[in-house]
Design an enzyme around this catalytic site. Sequence first.
Site, PDB file in Angstrom:
ATOM      1  N   LYS A  27       1.032  -1.207  -0.420  1.00 27.26           N
ATOM      2  CA  LYS A  27      -0.295  -0.055   0.008  1.00 27.26           C
ATOM      3  C   LYS A  27       0.843   1.532  -0.114  1.00 27.26           C
ATOM      4  CE  LYS A  27      -3.127   0.103   2.912  1.00 27.26           C
ATOM      5  NZ  LYS A  27      -4.255   0.279   4.029  1.00 27.26           N
ATOM      6  N   HIS A  54      -0.053   4.320   0.957  1.00 23.64           N
ATOM      7  CA  HIS A  54      -0.973   5.044   1.821  1.00 23.64           C
ATOM      8  C   HIS A  54      -1.399   4.184   2.933  1.00 23.64           C
ATOM      9  CE1 HIS A  54      -4.357   2.962  -0.406  1.00 23.64           C
ATOM     10  NE2 HIS A  54      -5.505   3.117   0.880  1.00 23.64           N
TER      11      HIS A  54
END
Length: 235
Positions: free
Chosen positions: A112, A114
Amino acid sequence: MSVNTDAAASTDALAQDFVQFCVDAGVLRFGEFKTKAGRLSPYFFNAGLFDDGAKLARLAQFYAQALLASGIEFDMVFGPAYKGIPLGAAVAIELARLGKNVPFAYNRKEAKDHGEGGTLVGAPLKGRVLIVDDVMSAGTAARESIALIRAAGATPHAVAIALDRQEKATEVGSDGAVRDVDHSAVQYVQNQLGLQVCAIARLADLLQYLQDHAGEGLAGHLERVQAYRQRYGVT
């Protein structure tokens, strides 16, 4: 060296109960199935069919009981994506219920960019890590988990699996041909990678089950599984 016969008998009984559970749940089936290695196997173990809450809870009980009986020490549980994620979580819950509460983590296949980011989710990887998975075919998933764990500064210590097929692993030669090797994936992880392995049941336990239930229409399956082990099995 003395042998604790009570402990051995208890482990054998657990393995037989597990094989029966797998047959009843439709997870373990008999017939003719093509394996990833291209072999025609007389049995098929599909852990994806532990597909409801009751089955998953019972499966976790078997893992936890086998782990506690094995004497393997570990500081946390790691579930490799994807099948290992629910397995690891369920085992961590059951271990806590039995009085051994340890941290749990897993990985995602795609990092990921974020939130917390990265590929690891859950408790920080540290100490002696137990990897929980369903079966081991070539040890590839174990090697990937080991690399992740070491990169995080922790120690890959042991692997827990549901079934040890006790059969020769394969490797791809420089010519692209697939060849049998003289060790199983479990033996490779134990002897070459240095991890302990805890299996709830082994192919030997499956053969014992078939022998004990041969009078229930399983004699033909017993013969085929015995022949398969004779050809591909390891000791």
